[in-house]
Design an enzyme around this catalytic site. Structure first.
Site, mmCIF file in Angstrom:
data_model
loop_
_atom_site.group_PDB
_atom_site.id
_atom_site.type_symbol
_atom_site.label_atom_id
_atom_site.label_comp_id
_atom_site.label_asym_id
_atom_site.label_seq_id
_atom_site.Cartn_x
_atom_site.Cartn_y
_atom_site.Cartn_z
ATOM 1 N N HIS A 127 35.963 17.364 2.813
ATOM 2 C CA HIS A 127 36.877 16.485 3.544
ATOM 3 C C HIS A 127 36.193 15.133 3.678
ATOM 4 C CE1 HIS A 127 39.503 14.896 6.631
ATOM 5 N NE2 HIS A 127 40.294 15.942 6.485
ATOM 6 N N ARG A 153 44.193 8.443 9.240
ATOM 7 C CA ARG A 153 44.606 7.558 8.141
ATOM 8 C C ARG A 153 46.120 7.570 7.972
ATOM 9 N NH1 ARG A 153 41.657 10.211 3.750
ATOM 10 N NH2 ARG A 153 41.063 11.758 5.312
#
Lengths: 249, 602, 261
Positions: free
Chosen positions: B236, B256
């Site tokens: 990740h 994000r």
């Protein structure tokens, strides 16, 4: 940057035990759980401790640190003075399995007694609609991690051992989440008064004080449920009103 | 000889994350006698950590979405290595599984017209993630847990399976120990469903907790089931990097998705330099375009421009961050900056990302509404796993099923964020159903060989026999560090060979560690028993990684940095032959033409 | 499935807490004590409870302990003449005793049940909380709420009275004291948990309830106020005592009210 800190950790089981002294190296940014892990890896490989996510999301590493019920993974060591003695004990409202681990299985038995969500029929277009403003209230209750810190600190369970007549704050929150759900069609008011023993709660708010998710357990869950119980059982005017309205229908 | 309790059951589910719970619910609903064992307490499995949401083409926010787009996004994200049928089933069934959760009491965030709200995520063309703030996994696991406790299923908490048993080619049972008492339990089961999740604990820097030691992968391989795609491991891109004690802890992609940007120490949005050719047309070409996308999405409009490069797939973003750090443009603690403070209002951040806010204030002393976060890649998710049949989720061993992260196929070379929560539901249900149908059709006998059980128990207790040999914690740490160094994000032939040699030595040492104390809740003993799995799954990753001489998705080789069209035609299987681990190339089947056109339309 | 918890062995006050956990309950207990002693004395006195400018026909200030003045409205009822305050103060006492916050305050500070969180009680299984008499009567809170709304209306009447100096509009320090008391009492009552329930808290589905939108807005408003219910509880307790004291001192000519105009 690291320094040695003095810990007292409970070692023992339900028949008894002692607070054992340890000196542990502590680095910057460590939390209490890190220190327990360091103890395991260096000095006490068989020290029992329950943990999982280590990010305050699963609610496994509940313990009492200097007498305060906390998640060990969210308690930074720099909260303590360098020369402070830190006492770590298991939860005090459940039987101790070993060291910092308690037998919380009672909670899972309680959960089974709560009637599940029962949805109202769908809309004609095949959907259920709920507005954000009406689910906000329920979503607060659904933040619960089941860390059982509230169960632990509740004096009804902790000091009086009323586990067989009172569900405890965690399950008042669960009940509130179901009862206030805009689409729920089940009725749990009788259960709340009887099996769940909501009357045992004297709303002294320790549960709210310790909740790591900042759920306002007493004000937003328990008191509104007490009011609903009062509607049904302790309000003669409302009863009369319901009786009249019921006949008219 | 040591005593053990014996339990007879139709279906045994190992693991109680989303997949395990959903499998158990289905199995019980099919009238099977069902037992669920789990290493932790009920409701604590790693599904609770999932933050962003569950991907399903409900099309409540953008009506242009459909299963077809979801299928295409999944295949593209998986670099075409996915099992095509699994990707198709997943895209088609995910919406029903999400709506079913709502019927069981889940409370997702809402659209203004009262339907399930969906958010944007990396690799998904449209807003597709049904979510509850940034605690979607908690909502899911609680809903499933509360559903299951009202069904006739037996629940064994803090119970770890150490061995599976096979008789006559079929799976017949499992041996487990309970943590709280240290007692052994034999489960004689007609079918077993592996839902044990991942193996992040093979690495030092990981978003996974202690229990993710690849037990399911390892147990399945031990009794001869094939594993697939083990080289594809997702790092990740955004784990915490500071303080050290929380290094690896996840920072949701939701940051994000809600407008957060990645910057290097020069303040540049460096991802604009890393947009792969295949995604050139999907991603904003300039900061202005990216900013406009966020503005439109925040306002609840359909985006008219292309998305920011921060929402590229995870493999791309993770490698980009690694490269920035290696070239000296990293943050002080060896990551990069993830900044949402300058992009969104403080109150929006607190509302949409409450647990991120909380996590950073509490653990890192950082107020994410005012400052940037420091983030870096962390071992997160294994795309590979037990090879399963797409319809029934049965492995290559009759009676042994797998679902969720422990199974392979859906995600190919790289998983899209949000696809795992829907994977759990879709294939968890299918595995429970598959197991029930298998039992009903074959009614196999669960005749476990007594000698096998006794040998397994003897193995588990052997760690107490030695005194003052090696400490299991230290060895575990050594293996993790080695894996991070030699089988990390960027891999080379030489390092992988060294890793395999190291694993042979670790295997010998893992057999000889010693533990002190008794059997009641003894964490040292638990670690000792897990070491075997860590070594075995680490070997499977290294073997497959060495075999795939190309870079693709969650597998990157600095000595073979490009796609190899020949390797695009094969998946790698990990098999057991004469007790040893073997890697075999398995040709992929052609994609049916109607699906092929779907993928090529884009 | 009853079991003995580790904490059931703790003596009263036993804890590993290192902070001053006893300060808060002790302070609350002391405040209650001072108030009860003063209020009893003030209520028994039955005089010096009104004050007006010398020679004025009607008083300007009246102590909240004596509002409404039944003896004034019903001069023929002899009973109202004896201890007139007694006909008034039982209601706010009942309201406060059954108040969801008030309960916490006295359970903790007076009954030590519990005195503070994770502090030993030295008690066994003999606890019934609010599931049995007498504390089950606390469920009657809403009835005292209905009645106290009437009392609040009288307070507002006397609020305006406090600016009426023998027929002329004026303002003294006493006017402000009475104003503060009236406003804080009103906020205390408006932020009550029962109000919150009755006004909208009992509704699950605002989008399908009758007048749902209005009830939602009202519930949100009361919910906001309700966060400060404890604050209003103490503030209004202090101002009501102080208002009585101020008027009493003026009436006894120990203190002279300052007039602004």
């Amino acid at each position: 940057m690291s320094n040695k800190m003095h810990l007292k950790v409970f070692r023992g089981d339900n028949s008894g035990g002692e607070l054992r002294d340890y000196q542990v190296e502590v680095d910057e940014g460590m939390v209490v759980l890190d220190v327990v892990h360091r103890l395991q890896a260096t000095q006490a490989p068989d020290l029992s401790c329950r943990w999982n996510c280590k990010a305050g999301k699963c609610g496994s590493c509940s313990a009492e640190v200097n007498g305060k019920p906390r998640l060990m993974c969210m308690m930074r060591m720099d909260l303590f003075k360098p020369d402070e003695i830190i006492t770590i004990q298991p939860l005090q409202a459940f039987p101790i399995v070993r060291d910092l681990v308690t037998d919380v299985s009672w909670n899972f038995e309680v959960n089974k007694k709560i009637p599940p969500f029962k949805p109202k029929p769908k809309n004609p277009d095949g959907t259920w609609r709920m507005m954000q403003y009406e689910v906000d209230r329920v979503q607060e209750f659904r933040k619960c991690l089941e860390c059982y810190l509230c169960q632990n600190v509740c004096h009804v369970l902790r000091n009086h051992g009323k586990h067989d007549v009172f569900f405890g704050p965690r399950f008042m929150v669960r009940l509130a989440g179901l009862e206030m759900h805009p689409l729920d069609d089940a009725d749990r008011v009788k259960l709340m008064r009887e099996a769940a023993g909501i009357g045992y709660c004297n709303i002294t708010k320790c549960c709210t004080e310790v909740c790591p998710e900042d759920i306002r357990i007493t004000d937003n869950a328990i008191i509104p449920l007490k009011e609903r119980v009062a509607d049904r059982y302790y309000d003669p005017l409302a009863m009369l009103f319901r009786a009249i309205r019921g006949k008219n229908r | 000889m040591t005593n053990y309790a014996t339990h007879d059951t139709d279906v045994l589910v190992i693991g109680a994350g989303g997949a395990g719970l959903r499998a158990a619910i289905e199995s019980a609903a099919q009238g099977m006698k069902t037992a669920v064992v789990m290493k932790t307490l009920l409701g604590k499995a790693h599904t609770v950590m999932a933050e962003g949401g569950a991907a399903a083409a409900l099309a409540t926010v953008d009506p242009r979405d459909s299963w077809k787009t979801h299928f295409r996004d999944t295949m593209k994200g998986g670099k075409m290595m996915n099992d095509v049928r699994m990707a198709e089933i997943h895209a088609k069934e995910a919406p029903d599984r999400i709506l079913e959760l709502e019927e069981w009491g889940a409370v997702f965030d809402r659209t203004p017209d009262g339907r399930i709200l969906q958010r944007n995520f990396g690799g998904h063309t449209y807003p597709r993630l049904a979510h509850v703030g940034d605690r979607t996994g908690l909502e899911m696991i609680r809903t499933l847990q509360d559903k299951l406790v009202h069904m006739p299923a037996e629940i064994f908490m803090e119970t770890t399976v150490t061995h599976l048993f096979k008789t006559g080619g079929r799976v017949t049972g499992a041996l487990a120990y309970s943590r709280d008492k240290g007692e052994f339990h034999l489960f004689r089961a007609k079918a077993i469903v592996i839902c044990t999740g991942g193996l992040g604990k093979a690495y030092t820097i990981t978003s996974n907790s202690w229990e993710y030691t690849g037990d399911g992968h390892s147990l399945a391989w031990e009794i001869g089931a094939d594993l697939m795609d083990m080289e594809f491991l997702q790092f990740h891109p955004t784990g915490m990097v500071w303080p050290l004690s929380v290094r690896g802890t996840l920072v949701t992609e939701g940051v994000r998705g809600d407008g957060g940007v990645l910057k290097n120490n020069k303040g540049e949005r460096f991802l604009f330099n890393y947009i792969p050719e295949a995604f050139k047309n999907d991603v904003a070409a300039s900061e202005e375009e990216a900013v406009q996308w966020v503005r439109e999405v925040v306002a609840g409009k359909q985006a008219t421009v292309r998305r920011p490069p921060e929402l590229l797939t995870r493999d791309v973003v993770a490698r980009a961050i690694l490269n920035e750090v290696r070239e000296g443009r990293g943050s002080p603690h060896g990551g990069v900056f993830l900044d949402i403070a300058t992009q969104r209002k403080a109150e929006d951040i607190k509302r949409k990302l409450p647990s991120m806010y909380h996590q950073f204030v509490k653990l890192a002393n950082v107020d994410i509404t005012k400052e940037a976060m420091e983030v870096g890649p962390t071992a997160h998710y294994i795309m590979g796993g037990v090879k399963v049949h797409p319809e029934t989720a049965m492995s290559t061993i009759p009676g042994l099923f797998a679902a969720g992260e422990a199974s392979a196929g859906l995600n190919g070379a790289n998983r899209l964020g949000g696809n795992s929560l829907s994977d759990l539901l879709v294939f968890g249900r299918r595995a429970g159903l598959g197991a029930a149908q298998y039992v009903r059709k074959n009614n196999p006998a669960a005749d476990v060989n007594r000698a096998d059980v006794e040998a397994a128990i003897a193995h588990n207790l052997s760690f107490f026999e030695r005194k003052d040999a090696e400490c299991p914690y230290a060895l575990q740490r050594e293996i993790q560090d080695m894996m991070g160094d030699l089988v990390g994000i960027m891999r080379t032939e030489d390092e992988l060979t060294r890793a395999l040699n190291a694993l042979d030595k670790f295997e010998a040492r893992a057999k000889k560690v010693s533990v002190s104390g008794g059997r009641v809740y003894n964490p040292g003993w638990h670690v000792a028993m897990d070491l075997r799995h860590i070594v075995q799954i680490s070997r499977s990753i290294a073997l497959a990684a060495r075999e795939r001489k190309e870079s693709r998705g969650g597998h990157a080789r600095s000595d073979f940095p490009n796609y190899d069209p020949k390797l695009a035609k094969v998946n790698l299987l990990i098999k057991k032959a004469e007790g040893r681990m073997q890697v075999v190339q398995q040709p992929r089947t052609e994609m049916p033409p109607e699906l092929k056109t779907l993928v090529e339309e884009a | 499935m009853a079991f003995t918890t580790p904490a059931m062995r703790h003596r009263l006050g036993e804890t590993t807490r290192r902070d001053g956990w006893w300060i808060n309950p002790a302070a609350m207990a002391l405040t209650f004590l001072v108030f009860v002693v003063y209020a009893a004395w003030a209520a028994i006195q039955s005089k010096y409870y009104t004050y007006g400018p010398p020679g004025a026909e009607h008083y300007t200030y009246i102590s909240p302990f004596y509002s409404p003045p039944f003896q004034e409205y019903f001069p023929k009822v002899a009973a109202f003449k004896f201890f007139p305050a007694f006909w008034v103060v039982w209601l706010p006492i009942a309201f406060r005793l059954t108040c969801y916050y008030g309960r916490k305050a006295y359970y903790r500070s007076i009954m030590l049940s519990p005195s503070a969180c994770s502090v030993g009680k030295g008690a066994g299984r003999g606890y019934n909380g609010e599931s049995a008499l007498p504390w089950i009567l606390n469920n009657l809170h809403r009835y005292f709420l209905y009645l106290i709304v009437v009392l609040v209306i009288f307070h507002w009447f006397h609020f305006f009275q406090a600016f009426n100096f023998d027929g002329r509009f004026g303002m003294g320090v006493g006017s402000l004291v009475i104003a503060a008391d009236t406003i804080l009492l009103s906020l205390y009552v408006a932020s009550c948990h029962s109000v919150r329930h009755l006004i909208g808290g009992s509704v699950d589905c605002f989008s399908c309830a009758r007048a749902g939108e209005a009830r939602l807005k009202a519930w949100e408003g009361v919910s906001w106020l309700n966060q400060y219910h404890n604050l209003f509880f103490w503030a209004s307790l202090i101002t009501v005592g102080f208002a009585d004291l101020y008027i009493r001192l003026c009436a006894m000519s120990i203190w002279t009210d300052v007039r602004f105009f």
